[in-house]
Motif scaffolding. Structure first.
Motif, PDB file in Angstrom:
ATOM      1  N   MET A   1       0.833  -1.185   0.000  1.00 27.46           N
ATOM      2  CA  MET A   1       0.000   0.000   0.000  1.00 27.46           C
ATOM      3  C   MET A   1       0.867   1.233   0.000  1.00 27.46           C
ATOM      4  N   CYS A   2       0.286   2.367  -0.311  1.00 29.19           N
ATOM      5  CA  CYS A   2       1.150   3.500  -0.593  1.00 29.19           C
ATOM      6  C   CYS A   2       0.914   4.687   0.305  1.00 29.19           C
TER       7      CYS A   2
ATOM      8  N   HIS B   1       0.755  -7.793  -5.264  1.00 34.18           N
ATOM      9  CA  HIS B   1       0.515  -6.913  -4.106  1.00 34.18           C
ATOM     10  C   HIS B   1      -0.893  -6.329  -4.059  1.00 34.18           C
TER      11      HIS B   1
ATOM     12  N   GLU C   1       4.080  -6.989   4.462  1.00 35.77           N
ATOM     13  CA  GLU C   1       4.618  -5.708   3.990  1.00 35.77           C
ATOM     14  C   GLU C   1       5.184  -4.889   5.138  1.00 35.77           C
TER      15      GLU C   1
ATOM     16  N   HIS D   1       8.269  -0.673   5.356  1.00 39.57           N
ATOM     17  CA  HIS D   1       7.205   0.085   4.701  1.00 39.57           C
ATOM     18  C   HIS D   1       7.733   1.510   4.559  1.00 39.57           C
TER      19      HIS D   1
ATOM     20  N   HIS E   1       9.755  -0.242  -1.445  1.00 34.60           N
ATOM     21  CA  HIS E   1       9.786   0.656  -0.275  1.00 34.60           C
ATOM     22  C   HIS E   1      11.174   0.881   0.327  1.00 34.60           C
TER      23      HIS E   1
ATOM     24  N   HIS F   1       5.792  -4.232  -5.699  1.00 34.50           N
ATOM     25  CA  HIS F   1       4.939  -3.169  -6.251  1.00 34.50           C
ATOM     26  C   HIS F   1       5.742  -1.874  -6.344  1.00 34.50           C
TER      27      HIS F   1
ATOM     28  N   ARG G   1      10.551   5.791  -3.924  1.00 34.99           N
ATOM     29  CA  ARG G   1      10.380   4.339  -3.804  1.00 34.99           C
ATOM     30  C   ARG G   1      10.217   3.644  -5.163  1.00 34.99           C
TER      31      ARG G   1
ATOM     32  N   ASP H   1      -1.140  -2.984  -6.182  1.00 35.68           N
ATOM     33  CA  ASP H   1      -1.437  -2.112  -5.033  1.00 35.68           C
ATOM     34  C   ASP H   1      -2.937  -1.830  -4.933  1.00 35.68           C
TER      35      ASP H   1
HETATM   36 ZN    ZN Z   1       3.280  -0.528  -0.312  1.00 37.10          ZN
END
Ligand code: ZN
Length: 401
Positions: free
Chosen positions: A1-2, A39, A137, A164, A205, A226, A237, A342
């Protein structure tokens, strides 16, 4: 996730395919291939009330009906908690999420099959089921304890992203102030133990120095579960061309991320120019969701889209994904690129709102002149090769001498 919040690049291809105009050849190829997504952040939703993976949902990107419609053959569900949560609480929450993925696989055993190997993915495909895999993650979830890492592996986790967005106790992230100059000595032990356990080391990441340290220590190929290309979008990233080359030289795979803030420089610039929007979006997320993390991830995507629709943030088309795939293939070679969406953890471009839209990728790559074999590699075969190689190295390291 972002955790983050697009420009019109609507070529003829975007318009045609977004309308569902997929060629017969592309359909044939797509639905006979093993399509793997390395992901997805849907796991957070499993813990929220009221989400049903088996039903078609009006929100988010992933559920069984839409995975089937999009021909998704294997999905890595991400185990994720924020970097600031560490120690026993991090372990407890990670275990809750691993259990949630396992329980969903059991509940929907007619459609899903929990697997841990490349052969398992192929077997699920043969049986007409979607292979479910687990990725952790963030190295903060092992609480600096290799025993915890081994327990995650025993429960089925087959990759771990070392950090992360914050540093963990033993590795630097690309989006925090460096503390460890890459991997600490313990961090190197983590990588060695992951090699032995047959877990893929995920360098999405992590900082550039952590990446370099991983390449030096790991006996198995590694991947970015991802990540996008920094040459197209200068996010810290994302991977530079040099990193992509070095990853490929070690047999690794860059799995292209669909998040607009990593795909599009224009989007990134607009976000940077208006830091107040990010704050406003965060406040609105909190108002709608409170502390429910699954809800936060989904609403983050929706609110960001509201900013795009009223003209504040630029609109990013899904074809930007193809641009990153094509660039990575040019840099790394056809054997080293895959897909890591993602979904349910980031902001999706127009035309790639959910898993049902995946056949467009196959269609676009064929239109670009990619051979059917090459498309199959990107869709999943590269990931299966990498998994098999990581398993082989694990067997070798475990061999009784
Ligand atoms: Zn992520």
């Amino acid at each position: 996730m972002c955790l983050g919040a697009g420009i019109v690049l609507a070529g003829a291809m975007a318009r045609a395919s977004a309308a569902g105009d997929i060629s017969e050849r592309a359909k044939q190829l797509h639905f006979s291939s093993i399509v793997i997504d390395t992901h997805d952040d849907t796991t957070q939703r499993f813990l929220d009330d009221g989400f049903d993976l088996g039903a078609r949902n009006a929100t988010g990107s992933i559920d069984i009906p839409r995975m089937k419609e999009g021909g998704l053959g294997a999905i890595f569900f991400s185990i994720w908690i924020p970097s600031r949560i560490t120690g026993p609480e991090a372990v407890k929450r990670a275990l809750d999420q691993i259990d949630a993925v396992r329980e969903q696989s059991r509940k929907y055993a007619k459609d899903l099959m929990l697997v841990t190997t490349a052969e398992g993915v192929r077997e699920a495909h043969k049986q007409g089921k979607i292979a479910v895999l687990i990725g952790v993650e963030g190295g903060h979830m092992i609480a600096s304890d290799l025993a915890v890492l081994r327990i995650y592996a025993a429960l089925g986790a087959r990759y771990m992203t070392l950090t992360h967005s914050g540093n963990c106790e033993w590795a630097d992230s690309s989006t925090a102030k460096p503390e460890h100059n890459g991997l600490t000595e313990f961090g190197k032990d983590v990588v060695r133990e992951m090699n032995r356990l047959g877990m893929i080391v995920d360098i999405s990441h992590v900082s550039d120095k952590t990446f370099a340290d991983v390449l030096e220590v790991s006996k198995a190929p590694v991947f970015a579960s991802h990540s996008d290309c920094r040459a197209i979008c200068d996010a810290p990233r994302n991977m530079t061309d040099d990193m992509i080359k070095r990853l490929a030289a070690k047999g690794g795979v860059i799995q292209i991320n669909y998040h607009v803030g990593f795909l599009s420089q224009e989007f990134r610039n607009a976000e940077k120019a208006h830091p107040e929007w990010e704050k406003a979006i965060a406040l609105e997320i909190q108002r709608r969701c409170g502390t429910r993390e699954g809800c936060q991830l989904i609403e983050g995507d929706r609110i960001t889209r509201e900013y795009v629709l009223r003209g504040d943030l630029p609109r990013v088309e899904w074809t930007k994904i193809i641009e990153h795939i094509d660039h990575a293939v040019k840099v790394a070679g056809i054997d080293h690129v895959g897909l890591g969406s993602d979904f349910d953890g980031a902001n999706m471009p127009f035309g790639m709102e959910d898993a049902s839209k995946l056949p467009q990728i196959t269609n676009a790559l064929l239109e670009k002149g990619y051979s059917e074999d090459d498309v199959r590699k990107i869709l999943g075969e590269n990931t299966l090769r990498l998994m098999a190689e990581v398993e082989r190295v694990s067997r070798e390291l475990n061999a009784v001498k």
